[in-house]
Design a protein around this motif. Structure first.
Motif, mmCIF file in Angstrom:
data_model
loop_
_atom_site.group_PDB
_atom_site.id
_atom_site.type_symbol
_atom_site.label_atom_id
_atom_site.label_comp_id
_atom_site.label_asym_id
_atom_site.label_seq_id
_atom_site.Cartn_x
_atom_site.Cartn_y
_atom_site.Cartn_z
ATOM 1 N N GLU A 180 -13.528 -9.306 20.371
ATOM 2 C CA GLU A 180 -13.372 -10.553 21.028
ATOM 3 C C GLU A 180 -12.914 -11.246 19.825
ATOM 4 N N GLU A 205 -12.953 -8.068 30.584
ATOM 5 C CA GLU A 205 -13.320 -9.272 30.863
ATOM 6 C C GLU A 205 -14.785 -9.014 31.901
ATOM 7 N N ILE A 217 -16.271 -17.894 26.977
ATOM 8 C CA ILE A 217 -14.786 -17.277 26.859
ATOM 9 C C ILE A 217 -13.744 -18.392 26.127
ATOM 10 N N GLY A 233 -14.040 -17.834 22.665
ATOM 11 C CA GLY A 233 -13.599 -16.497 22.105
ATOM 12 C C GLY A 233 -14.703 -15.407 22.298
ATOM 13 N N HIS A 234 -15.808 -15.783 23.230
ATOM 14 C CA HIS A 234 -16.670 -14.733 23.349
ATOM 15 C C HIS A 234 -16.884 -14.522 24.694
ATOM 16 N N ALA A 265 -12.813 -9.412 25.587
ATOM 17 C CA ALA A 265 -12.138 -8.833 24.362
ATOM 18 C C ALA A 265 -10.590 -8.490 24.932
ATOM 19 N N ALA A 318 -15.640 -14.506 14.708
ATOM 20 C CA ALA A 318 -16.493 -13.924 15.957
ATOM 21 C C ALA A 318 -17.696 -12.865 15.159
ATOM 22 N N TYR A 329 -25.409 -10.093 19.242
ATOM 23 C CA TYR A 329 -24.586 -10.676 18.149
ATOM 24 C C TYR A 329 -25.215 -10.685 16.927
#
Length: 568
Positions: free
Chosen positions: A287, A386, A398, A401-402, A405, A483, A491
């Motif tokens: 990610e 995805e 997304i 950026g999360h 990947a 990230a 996370y």
């Protein structure tokens, strides 16, 4: 009176008869001696002939063994300037003829004085056989060969083979790859070269040093050294578990340098398969954090649904069920598009993605190549991940950026298209002219949108999170990405994957630089470990050293303020 008569009896006749009998007896004995001599000579020659036949058959048996075949030749690999990156050298390999070895134990004990890691049981089984030929150790050093020769062990011999030698050691290991003991490519560009026909030439016996031309790469060895050296320094400085980087020619798609640390020495690749030595740049997916805001902003502007003068309310967090989306350093006010970019607002970026919609978002990422497996010469390329089904929450996460990947190399390639006028071209590790690049390029965003992204990149390096990427004499633009990594399904704020992507010269980039740092620690107590504090200065160090090698001249009188070029 006559003493001799021609016929008749008498003394003369009797004498004649006696002489004739003596002659016959002597002649028989001579013939017997001749026959005996001939028989002895025949037996000797027969024995010699039988021995020669036996030896001839033994040599034939040796030749049939696949292990005894000489290793195949490979072409040299050179960088774009002709510097040798990989070449063949001659080396000696030790073999034995078990039939000629009388004392196996003594032979092994002597060999272990030179080769202490020689396995006793395995070697004993090899020597305790009727085979005419067995390998004992391939690719010895000259010193080892000399010491074994000094032992004077009968039944041992050496064969000259070819061994792959990499003068730069680990400098470009993940690009060049590996060969096996028989000089066959098994990874990296070594494997690519085999797949392009070298293996067939070797099978036909047509691969020789005289017929194989060097394979020239797009890599610049000097730039490659700078990149790897700065990544190693960053790993040590920020106590990271890994780091990686790539430098792309934004106009041709050529890879000028690429490195992933930890790496390995292809001359002694005993640890090449360890998990932490993965080529993170192309064979690992991550990610990419806020670097994806580059693509979300470009998507929104290129759609025509958002203009660079638009403003979005980032006063309050976004809530989706039990999920809350907030800004890392929130301004808690209405933000313009440039402010959303330089302050890296998750809320503002998510709202821009929402304007485009789920289908438009996925279509754009697919258009710029971030959802497909990257096409390049390097065999080790991972497929992006995805969501199976894109929902609104997926699109929102997304956007910053999360939730999906991709590989860092793929991210750099897409970023180059955002900055070079909107043309996406597959990356290559082989030389490519601008004309050849244009033939394979696809227009993915408009030149106007690309100009706006260059402006935002430059603005972020002046006033945003990319300030530490500035280099005196060079205009640099860029975007940070910090990230949080997934640990045990959640996370973690303590484990981060940081990235910084830059273009220089910023007003019309010739090159794109991407650096990733895996799980960096704060440089000192009391400060953070965000990408702006570690990945950005690492990029600055790379550009400072690599730009002169790449022929980019410094300009100490350039305009320091970012300007938006109008296409109207």
């Amino acid at each position: 009176m006559r003493l001799w008569r021609r016929k008749g009896g008498g003394p003369a006749q009797a004498g004649a008869i006696v002489v004739e009998g003596a002659r016959k007896a002597g002649g028989g004995r001579s013939r017997s001696r001749v026959f005996m001599a001939m028989a002895v000579l025949f037996a000797i020659y027969a024995a010699i002939g039988a021995r020669l036949v036996h030896l001839g058959m033994a040599e034939e048996d040796v030749a049939r063994l696949p292990e005894s075949r000489p290793t195949a030749s490979r072409p040299d690999i050179v960088d774009r300037n002709g510097e040798v990156l990989a070449t063949d050298i001659k080396t000696a390999s030790l073999y034995a003829e078990p039939r000629r070895i009388a004392f196996i134990d003594e032979t092994i004990e002597k060999l272990q004085t030179v080769l202490p890691d020689l396995d006793y049981e395995q070697t004993y089984r090899r020597l305790d056989s009727d085979a005419g030929f067995v390998w004992l150790r391939r690719q010895l050093s000259p010193r080892q060969q000399a010491e074994i020769l000094a032992l004077g062990i009968p039944g041992l011999g050496f064969r000259t083979e070819k061994r792959r030698f990499y003068p730069g050691g680990p400098t470009a290991s993940h690009i060049l790859g590996l060969v096996n003991i028989d000089n066959k490519g098994i990874a990296g560009l070594e494997k690519y070269i085999d797949d392009q026909g070298l293996a067939d030439l070797q099978a036909l016996g047509l691969a020789s040093p005289e017929t194989l031309k060097p394979v020239r790469l797009s890599i610049d060895l000097g730039v490659q050294h700078v990149l790897r050296d700065e990544l190693a320094r960053a790993m040590e400085r920020y106590q990271a578990i890994a780091a990686g980087g790539v430098i792309l020619n934004a106009r041709t798609g050529e890879v000028m340098a690429m490195a992933s640390l930890p790496d390995y020495d292809p001359n002694n690749p005993h640890n090449a398969l360890e998990k932490d030595r993965l080529n993170r740049m192309s064979a690992g997916v991550f990610e990419m954090g806020s670097t994806f805001k580059l693509f979300t902003t470009a998507m929104a502007l290129d759609s025509g649904l958002v203009s660079i003068d638009d403003r979005f309310d980032a006063t309050r967090p976004l809530r989706f069920g039990r999920f809350t989306i907030n800004d890392f350093h929130g301004k808690h006010r209405v933000l313009s598009v440039p402010e959303i970019f330089i302050y890296s607002s998750n809320i503002g970026t998510a709202k821009m993605a929402d304007v485009v919609g789920i289908e438009g978002h996925r279509e754009f990422l697919k258009r710029i190549g971030l959802l497909n497996r990257l096409e390049t010469e390097l065999p080790e390329v991972a497929h992006p991940t995805e969501p199976r089904e894109w929902k609104k929450l997926n699109s929102i996460t997304i956007s910053y950026g999360h939730g999906m990947a991709t590989t860092p190399l793929q991210t750099a390639v897409a970023a180059a298209a955002m900055l070079n006028g909107g043309k996406l071209m597959p990356p290559t590790f082989l030389p490519r002219s601008q004309e050849e690049a244009q033939a394979v390029a696809r227009q993915v965003i408009s030149p106007e949108t690309s100009a706006q992204m260059r402006y935002l990149f430059r603005l972020n390096a002046e006033k945003g999170s990319g300030r530490r990427a500035r280099v005196e004499g060079y205009s640099v633009g860029g975007k940070t990405g910090t990230a949080e990594k997934v640990v045990n399904g959640r996370y973690s704020s303590d484990a981060r994957f940081n990235a910084f992507i830059a273009g220089f010269p910023a007003d019309d980039p010739d090159y794109v630089v991407l650096v990733v740092i895996d799980e960096p620690k704060p440089e000192r107590p009391g400060i953070g470990a965000t990408a702006g504090l570690n990945a950005a200065p690492t990029v600055a160090n790379i550009i400072r050293r690599a730009a002169p090698i790449l022929g980019v001249q410094p300009d100490f009188g350039h305009e320091s303020e970012a300007l938006l070029v109008s296409y109207q």
